[in-house]
Design an enzyme around this catalytic site. Structure first.
Site, PDB file in Angstrom:
ATOM      1  N   ASP A 168       6.592  -5.137   1.324  1.00 40.80           N
ATOM      2  CA  ASP A 168       5.505  -4.170   1.483  1.00 40.80           C
ATOM      3  C   ASP A 168       4.712  -3.918   0.202  1.00 40.80           C
ATOM      4  O   ASP A 168       3.587  -3.456   0.250  1.00 40.80           O
ATOM      5  CB  ASP A 168       6.059  -2.827   2.007  1.00 40.80           C
ATOM      6  CG  ASP A 168       7.243  -2.315   1.173  1.00 40.80           C
ATOM      7  OD1 ASP A 168       7.563  -2.936   0.141  1.00 40.80           O
ATOM      8  OD2 ASP A 168       7.855  -1.298   1.553  1.00 40.80           O
ATOM      9  N   HIS A 169       5.280  -4.238  -0.955  1.00 40.80           N
ATOM     10  CA  HIS A 169       4.617  -3.906  -2.219  1.00 40.80           C
ATOM     11  C   HIS A 169       3.701  -5.031  -2.719  1.00 40.80           C
ATOM     12  O   HIS A 169       2.538  -4.821  -3.000  1.00 40.80           O
ATOM     13  CB  HIS A 169       5.659  -3.625  -3.307  1.00 40.80           C
ATOM     14  CG  HIS A 169       6.294  -2.274  -3.245  1.00 40.80           C
ATOM     15  ND1 HIS A 169       7.041  -1.850  -2.188  1.00 40.80           N
ATOM     16  CD2 HIS A 169       6.299  -1.255  -4.135  1.00 40.80           C
ATOM     17  CE1 HIS A 169       7.474  -0.611  -2.425  1.00 40.80           C
ATOM     18  NE2 HIS A 169       7.041  -0.233  -3.604  1.00 40.80           N
ATOM     19  N   ASP A 207      14.350   1.884  -3.914  1.00 44.73           N
ATOM     20  CA  ASP A 207      13.029   2.497  -4.039  1.00 44.73           C
ATOM     21  C   ASP A 207      13.233   4.006  -4.077  1.00 44.73           C
ATOM     22  O   ASP A 207      14.003   4.558  -3.285  1.00 44.73           O
ATOM     23  CB  ASP A 207      12.136   2.116  -2.859  1.00 44.73           C
ATOM     24  CG  ASP A 207      10.699   2.502  -3.150  1.00 44.73           C
ATOM     25  OD1 ASP A 207       9.920   1.618  -3.542  1.00 44.73           O
ATOM     26  OD2 ASP A 207      10.359   3.696  -3.023  1.00 44.73           O
ATOM     27  N   ARG A 241       2.213   9.939  -6.004  1.00 43.51           N
ATOM     28  CA  ARG A 241       2.253   9.884  -7.480  1.00 43.51           C
ATOM     29  C   ARG A 241       0.850   9.708  -8.026  1.00 43.51           C
ATOM     30  O   ARG A 241       0.086   8.883  -7.521  1.00 43.51           O
ATOM     31  CB  ARG A 241       3.120   8.703  -7.950  1.00 43.51           C
ATOM     32  CG  ARG A 241       4.566   8.952  -7.646  1.00 43.51           C
ATOM     33  CD  ARG A 241       5.508   7.951  -8.278  1.00 43.51           C
ATOM     34  NE  ARG A 241       6.851   8.459  -8.047  1.00 43.51           N
ATOM     35  CZ  ARG A 241       7.909   7.714  -7.785  1.00 43.51           C
ATOM     36  NH1 ARG A 241       7.812   6.396  -7.765  1.00 43.51           N
ATOM     37  NH2 ARG A 241       9.080   8.276  -7.579  1.00 43.51           N
ATOM     38  N   SER A 289       9.922   6.081 -10.481  1.00 47.44           N
ATOM     39  CA  SER A 289      10.419   5.015  -9.607  1.00 47.44           C
ATOM     40  C   SER A 289      11.854   4.618  -9.921  1.00 47.44           C
ATOM     41  O   SER A 289      12.427   5.007 -10.932  1.00 47.44           O
ATOM     42  CB  SER A 289       9.526   3.790  -9.749  1.00 47.44           C
ATOM     43  OG  SER A 289       9.970   2.993 -10.826  1.00 47.44           O
ATOM     44  N   ARG A 347      12.591   1.437 -10.341  1.00 44.92           N
ATOM     45  CA  ARG A 347      12.531   0.053 -10.826  1.00 44.92           C
ATOM     46  C   ARG A 347      13.504  -0.167 -11.979  1.00 44.92           C
ATOM     47  O   ARG A 347      13.378   0.429 -13.047  1.00 44.92           O
ATOM     48  CB  ARG A 347      11.096  -0.331 -11.199  1.00 44.92           C
ATOM     49  CG  ARG A 347      10.461   0.462 -12.293  1.00 44.92           C
ATOM     50  CD  ARG A 347       8.957   0.205 -12.382  1.00 44.92           C
ATOM     51  NE  ARG A 347       8.258   0.835 -11.278  1.00 44.92           N
ATOM     52  CZ  ARG A 347       6.996   1.260 -11.318  1.00 44.92           C
ATOM     53  NH1 ARG A 347       6.278   1.106 -12.399  1.00 44.92           N
ATOM     54  NH2 ARG A 347       6.445   1.833 -10.269  1.00 44.92           N
TER      55      ARG A 347
END
Ligand code: MIC
Ligand code: SF4
Length: 645
Positions: free
Chosen positions: A65-66, A120, A380, A539, A541
């Site tokens: 999706d990203h 996520d 965000r 995030s 990440r």
């Protein structure tokens, strides 16, 4: 832990070890996992490195999706790897175009009372359906897929009591913006938010999910709503009523803190640049010109949000000075808008229809012009996240967004002078699962040349001969550390991605963080990062740990480090330290020497760590740090990270 709460009950049903009364950390069993492509490639490479077979969870789903732009081969190479590794590992694969992981997971897989971890930070969206759903680094999700329990800090439970009913043009988004104005993005590490009270019944599951989704911005472990008749109704509309279980806190549940929000008196709110907790009433912004309006994301990309916007725009036109884009959160949402003609209404009003997915929320296109206000229904608005340096990004509800799109300026939607379009949820949502793939194993994994290897670290050296490569201030987000936008496609290529660590702080003509860190490493020294309050917000990440590790960073010292980032640092063998005396932060400057003698032996649960600061004039001073490491965390950092254990 607070008694009789829903959180306590779900945790008790999943507790593997730890005593909620006495221990600071608990290990819980994980029922479901989700990954998305930007963090998932690394997570599955890590899972492969563990040499386990099929996943051990009840359900694991890999979403794309990203990274959808496919500018160059990298994105599609990642998708093919993810598709084929999913088949091999028994993971359901959701291809590009299906939708945003959180939206789809809520629609098709979320179950009240289950635990979910996802690579996520907005995984807590699942709290809207009564799950304990937690964001984590990719490596922690890989471990959960391999059947290992997940560590959470024993939570402090914040009860949010909702009373009253939302008024027309006031939205679920305003509830979470209000809470952000109260609790802010700092100081909530280790807490879980639990909603209760008579106002809960006023909110549908998608509205609850908007609230729990953006709870991520509070920095809490997760947020959760009870599972009640509204939950049953949502599951029935998704044609999976059998997944319903009623769940609630006891009448006399005790919370560690109670915050009360009266839905009757709420008003439309906006998070102003450049933090989700910089909240103002929309009426205070009235008249401010708006150049872009975007509706979508995992916060507000559901059917009701887009249907409301379409209904408000029906027969009207978007203001000529505004570019207006919509990105549906899932294919079923888009299909429903196609089927009932609302997509046509949006197109006729002047909307630009963007691909189903994260898109502009993570700087994948639609960057605003310079000196232009962008109004977004996202979660965000960190500086530069839109892809434009110096951006002015405001976060609002779909109600406020559509009002701005029509007026060309901020306006309290109640002053728009149009009738509030009441949107009913459809009798049944489109719920076609044909696009989820359950591939067969044994067909091989496709690895194109842009798919790297997960990098490993050396064991923690005995002595740290440290150089402070960077000193940053409060609320440094993982977007500051590891920018996404045009660099997002480098997620599978650590050497290339590492070049842009802390890129936003590089001054023209001066060496970048990466160049300075590499010079320190090549001189046989160890890199140190100094942060202030709430370091590593945002995030999940893990690249915000992996890339600094790759550049030789051994220690991150700050006043406070956020939960997911701290776990990622530990997983990759970087030692997180906390200033015992916050004033000592002021003593340190970039390029200072900060040495730690016998660091591994200084680390014991609860111990203090002594460092020696050496200034450029040779003056020395002792600095005392504490650390948040458990016995197991200490084992991991000493080994140079989990992949070495
Ligand atoms: C985000 O919203 O910042 C992201 C992009 O979804 C991240 C994950 C990532 O960086 O890949 C998140 O929220 O964890
Ligand atoms: Fe995607 Fe934005 Fe949600 Fe992150 S916050 S998962 S980038 S839509």
């Amino acid at each position: 832990m607070a008694k009789g709460t829903l959180v306590q009950k779900i945790i008790a049903a999943h507790l593997v070890s730890g005593n909620p009364e006495t221990d600071s950390q608990l290990l819980i069993r994980i029922d479901q996992t989700l990954t998305q492509d930007a963090t998932g490639t690394m997570a599955y490479l890590e899972l492969e490195a563990m040499k386990t077979g099929k996943v051990a969870t009840e359900l694991s789903v890999s979403y794309v999706d990203h990274n959808m732009m496919q500018n160059g081969p990298e994105n599609r190479n990642d998708h093919l790897y993810l598709q084929t590794v999913a088949a091999e590992k028994g993971v359901i694969f959701s291809p590009p175009g299906n939708g945003i992981c959180h939206q789809l997971h809520l629609e098709r897989f979320g179950k009240p009372g289950k635990t979910l971890i996802g690579s996520d930070s907005h995984t807590p969206t699942g709290g809207g359906i009564g799950m304990i759903a937690i964001g984590a680094g990719g490596l922690d999700v890989a471990l959960a897929m391999a059947g290992q329990p997940f560590t959470i800090p024993t939570p402090r439970i914040v009860g949010v009591k909702l009373t009253g009913k939302l008024r027309p043009w006031v939205a679920a988004k305003d509830v979470i913006l209000k809470l952000l104005s109260i609790l802010t993005t700092k100081g909530n590490v280790g807490s879980i938010v639990e909603y209760f009270g008579p106002g809960v019944a006023d909110l549908s599951v998608p509205q609850r999910a908007t609230i729990t989704n953006m709870g991520a911005e509070l920095g809490v472990t997760t947020s959760v709503f009870p599972s009640d008749e509204r939950t049953r109704e949502f599951l029935r509309r998704q044609k999976r009523e059998a997944d319903y279980t009623p769940l609630a806190a006891d009448e006399n549940a005790e919370y560690d803190r109670i915050v009360e929000i009266d839905l009757d008196t709420l008003e439309p709110l906006a998070a102003c640049p450049s933090s989700p907790d910089n909240i103002k009433p929309v009426r205070e912004l009235a008249g401010k010109k708006v150049g872009q309006v975007l509706v979508g994301s995992c916060t507000n990309g559901g059917y009701r949000d887009l249907a409301l916007v379409a209904s408000a725009l029906k027969g009207r036109k978007v203001h000529p000075d505004v570019t207006f884009g919509i990105a549906p959160g899932s294919r079923p949402v888009l299909e429903m808008l196609c089927a009932n003609g609302m997509l046509g209404d949006l197109v006729a009003a002047g909307a630009r229809i963007l691909e189903v997915g994260c898109g502009p929320c993570i700087g994948q296109g639609q960057s605003p012009a310079n000196d232009t206000v962008t109004v977004r229904t996202f979660n965000r608005n960190f500086a530069g996240r839109s892809g434009t340096k110096g951006d002015e990004s405001y976060l609002v509800s779909p109600e406020t967004a559509v009002a701005a799109a029509i007026a060309g300026e901020f306006i309290d939607p109640r002053d728009l002078g149009i009738e509030f379009p009441v949107v009913e949820e459809p009798e049944f949502y489109t719920s076609d699962d044909a696009h989820f793939q359950k591939g067969e194993s044994g067909k091989g994994i496709i690895r194109k040349p842009t798919i790297g290897e997960p990098p490993t670290n050396d064991p923690l050296p005995e002595n740290i001969n440290g150089t402070v490569v960077i000193k940053v201030g409060d609320k440094i987000t993982t977007d500051h550390i590891m920018p996404a936008g045009v660099h997002l496609k480098l997620r599978s290529n650590i050497p290339a991605y590492s070049k842009v660590v802390f890129e936003c702080f590089t001054e023209a003509g001066k060496p970048s963080f990466a160049e300075r860190a590499a010079a320190v490493r090549d001189a046989g020294r160890h890199g140190i990062i100094i942060g202030r309050d709430s370091y590593g917000q945002g995030s999940s990440r893990e690249h915000a740990a992996i890339c600094p590790m790759y550049l030789g960073i051994k220690v991150v010292a700050a006043l406070a480090i956020e939960r997911i980032h701290r776990a990622n640092l530990i997983n990759f063998g970087i030692v997180p330290l906390i200033f015992k005396n916050p004033a000592d932060y002021e003593l340190i400057e970039e390029n200072d020497t900060l040495n730690f003698t016998a660091l591994p032996s200084q680390l014991a649960p609860g111990s203090e760590v002594k460092g020696t600061l050496v200034k450029s004039d040779g003056k020395e001073q002792e600095i005392i740090f504490t650390h948040p490491l458990s016995e197991n965390d200490i084992r991991l950092v000493k080994a140079g990270g989990r992949l070495n254990c």
